[in-house]
Design an enzyme around this catalytic site. Structure first.
Site, PDB file in Angstrom:
ATOM      1  N   ASP A 154      -2.712  18.116  23.539  1.00  8.90           N
ATOM      2  CA  ASP A 154      -3.143  19.428  23.043  1.00  8.90           C
ATOM      3  C   ASP A 154      -2.000  20.250  22.452  1.00  8.90           C
ATOM      4  O   ASP A 154      -2.105  21.456  22.321  1.00  8.90           O
ATOM      5  CB  ASP A 154      -3.806  20.216  24.171  1.00  8.90           C
ATOM      6  N   GLU A 155      -0.918  19.591  22.087  1.00 11.62           N
ATOM      7  CA  GLU A 155       0.238  20.320  21.576  1.00 11.62           C
ATOM      8  C   GLU A 155       0.777  19.601  20.344  1.00 11.62           C
ATOM      9  O   GLU A 155       0.812  18.376  20.295  1.00 11.62           O
ATOM     10  CB  GLU A 155       1.317  20.385  22.657  1.00 11.62           C
TER      11      GLU A 155
END
Length: 196
Positions: free
Chosen positions: A20-21
């Site tokens: 998620d980054e």
């Protein structure tokens, strides 16, 4: 996939870091939002609307500062480090917050009297080379807020992992082992699918 799909609406230059980054280069301004600040706000709003998840964003002129800025306003905010403030802002931070300075290196730096970005900046390159070898140039640059690495959307993956949030805490050894084995199976399936 949902989060990365949101990223893709705003830029084609996406370098994933984790599930998620990612680093995003929004210089091209795909949505016509005029500033990276507005783009980050729009991305965060879309992520919340489409997934129910909050997101933080760091905005800056290089990857090192963007990562520090993102960590500065977690879990649900954004922070910008401008070229005018970059080097001075880095000087105020503890070195253990710097990307590339892990716990062992942070302890070594503290033993040498290097606790902040200002302390690191005060050390000459020769001193850093004597104590940190090939990493010296990186430390010398980041202490000045410098990082010339581009966002690389085609970076080769060097590892695979699996993470799971269980419905409840696992406390029994057999449950923990079963959970770990399931995650190992997930990683193995991924490796087989990529013939890695």
């Amino acid at each position: 996939r949902q989060i990365h799909a949101v990223f893709g609406r705003y830029t084609d230059l996406i370098q994933p870091l984790s599930l998620d980054e990612a680093y995003l280069d929004v210089t091209a301004d795909k949505q016509g939002l005029e500033t990276a600040w507005r783009t980050a706000k729009a991305i965060r709003a879309d992520i919340l609307a489409e997934t129910g998840l909050t997101a933080s964003a760091g905005i800056s002129y290089n990857k090192f500062l963007a990562k520090l800025a993102s960590d500065h306003r977690k879990p649900n905010g954004q922070f910008a480090v401008t070229p005018e403030m970059g080097a001075a802002w880095v000087e105020t931070l503890p070195v253990d917050r710097f990307h590339g300075v892990g716990p062992v290196t942070a302890r070594k730096m503290k033993g040498l009297g290097i606790e902040t970005g200002a302390d690191l900046r005060a050390k000459p390159l020769e001193f850093l080379q004597a104590h940190f070898g090939s990493s010296a140039h990186w430390y010398y640059s980041i202490a000045r807020g410098e990082d010339d690495r581009p966002v690389n959307p085609n970076r080769v993956r060097k590892s695979s992992g699996s993470e799971t949030t269980f419905d409840r805490d696992l406390v029994e050894a057999a449950e923990i082992e079963a959970g770990v084995l399931q995650m190992a199976d997930d990683v193995w399936r991924w490796c087989e699918s990529r013939q890695a």
